[in-house]
Motif scaffolding. Structure first.
Motif: not given
Ligand SMILES: NC(=O)c1ccc[n+]([C@@H]2O[C@H](COP(=O)([O-])OP(=O)(O)OC[C@H]3O[C@@H](n4cnc5c(N)ncnc54)[C@H](O)[C@@H]3O)[C@@H](O)[C@H]2O)c1
Length: 435
Positions: A159-181
């Motif tokens: 219902g407000k997916a685009l708005q949320d994708a454009r302005n998320p509260d936070r982006i969570v990224i679970g990653c261990q590799s420097e390259k991926a980061r």
């Protein structure tokens, strides 16, 4: 950057469109040929405000394309997003078949470094599992390829997916590799939101715990509402007063007929069963589910009591989608209320601005109205199920004239009590009848 998004449902298509908007070249992939044909013509197969024009623009500029060929998408992309469904199995655990199928497909076609990003909501350990499945397929071809698999859970709301994708509260990224980061930092460089880097396992848990917590808030206030109902206390004022405390916050404290949709019910039951697998009985989540499951029964009991039975009564049910601004009816409260009303002998005239035939196929005994006005005509009661803007703007004077009865049941606690009562209507909310 060149991106593939595998799975073009609510999350995949919004992810594809918003990444395209940020300047990346995106290929959307799906096994559903009908969906891909429509998307390739610029037609959005779902209802999600703002997404269709964005897709049309990017198709025109040739920065976005769609295909059913996962091989082609993998060949063309540096980053591969997995955004397929993880629906509940009968025992509450998430069905991982779709994610695992995609992992195997990636393994069959990948021939040089790729970053694979899990956007689907998945149990702890899935990033490792996906990597293992990819490797198995690569090994079977007698090759070795370097692949990073990371977690980037999605928090958008339909219902407000685009708005949320454009302005998320936070982006969570679970990653261990420097390259991926580094690649993920570059990917999201145009989004002004804090990025929280953590381990894949932590990221996977953050998603489930977030949804389970929001569902808990809803069930909490719904149970409080039942008590308010008995004590002539208005739960809307209670929630407002609570929400002014910054430690509590105002969100997800709106009492109503319960949560629905494709995420909360499945994610709460997934976390509960994940806990059980490691011998932790999350009894709080069992209660959250129980309260939510009972809420439609509570409401129909209240309707039965206030209307002295529902047999032969004409009920105008307004709103079928699980929330406004979406066509999604997965786990929608309306689908729980309809059989209860029919069982009680009521005649149901339902209207939703977007959802129609999907529900008619499921409940041939209801009448699908073409407008709210049609549904309301000669109704003994109106039951507001989804707070579409159109229903909030109803002219209650006209409603009162068209109805046969006087009862208005507000399953979302959004209607203006005083306006209704001024027209001689009798308002019933969820724990909202105290002054
Ligand atoms: N819908 C939401 O609001 C929301 C929000 C946050 C997270 N999520 C999570 O995101 C994931 C996707 O949710 P959704 O609502 O977009 O699902 P959806 O059911 O709308 O879409 C899933 C898509 O994946 C496609 N698919 C399945 N197998 C495939 C394969 N092997 N190759 C290519 N495509 C394939 C399906 O055809 C479908 O189009 C889920 O894990 C969900 O929990 C959803």
């Amino acid at each position: 950057m060149n991106i593939a998004v595998i799975g073009t449902g609510y999350v995949g298509i919004t992810t594809a469109a918003s990444l395209g908007e940020m300047g990346h070249r995106v290929i959307g992939v799906d096994i559903d040929t009908e969906k891909i044909t429509k998307l390739s013509e610029g037609i959005l197969p779902i209802y999600e405000p703002g997404v269709e024009p964005l897709i049309q623009q990017q198709l025109h500029e040739q920065t976005l394309s769609f295909t059913t060929s996962i091989q082609y998408a993998i060949e063309q992309s540096e980053i591969i997003f997995i955004a397929v469904g993880t629906p509940s199995l009968p025992d509450g655990q998430p069905n991982m078949t779709y994610v695992e199928d995609v992992a195997r497909e990636i393994g069959k076609h990948v021939d040089s470094y790729r970053l694979v990003v899990n956007k689907s909501t998945v149990p702890v350990g899935t990033a490792d599992r996906v990597k293992e499945l990819i490797w198995q397929e690569v090994k079977a071809r007698g090759k070795t390829v370097d692949v990073d698999v990371i977690s980037n859970p999605e928090f958008l709301q339909e219902g407000k997916a685009l708005q949320d994708a454009r302005n998320p509260d936070r982006i969570v990224i679970g990653c261990q590799s420097e390259k991926a980061r580094n690649m993920m930092t570059q990917l999201y460089e145009k989004v002004s939101a804090p990025i929280f880097f953590t381990s894949p396992r932590n990221a996977e848990m953050i998603k489930y715990a977030s949804n389970a917590f929001l569902a808990t808030k809803i069930s909490f206030i719904n149970e409080v509402a039942r008590v308010c109902d008995k004590l002539q206390v208005n739960v809307s004022d209670v929630a407002k007063g609570m929400g002014m405390d910054q430690r509590i916050g105002p969100h997800f404290l709106q009492a109503g007929v319960g949560y629905g949709g494709s995420c909360f019910p499945k994610d709460v039951s997934a976390l509960y069963s994940i806990g059980r697998q490691v011998q932790v009985e999350m009894s709080i989540l069992r209660d959250v589910q129980d309260i939510n499951n009972r809420q439609p029964y509570w409401l129909v009991e209240k309707m039965t009591e206030k209307m002295q039975g529902l047999r032969g009564k004409r009920i105008a049910l307004l709103g079928l989608a699980f929330k406004p601004e979406t066509d999604d009816i997965r786990e929608a409260p309306s689908l729980k209320l309809i059989p209860l009303l029919l069982q009680a002998g009521a005649l149901v005239l339902a209207y939703d601005p977007i959802v129609n035939m999907k529900v008619k196929d499921r409940f041939p005994d209801i009448i699908l109205a073409q407008s709210a006005e049609y549904a309301i005509r000669y109704a003994d009661a109106v039951l507001l199920c989804t707070e579409w803007e159109e229903f909030l703007k109803l002219d209650w004077k006209t409603v009162a004239k068209k109805m046969k009865g006087r009862h208005i049941f507000d399953a979302r606690n959004v209607l203006p009590i005083r306006d209704l009562e001024e027209q001689g209507l009798i308002y019933w909310g969820v724990g909202r009848n105290g002054v």
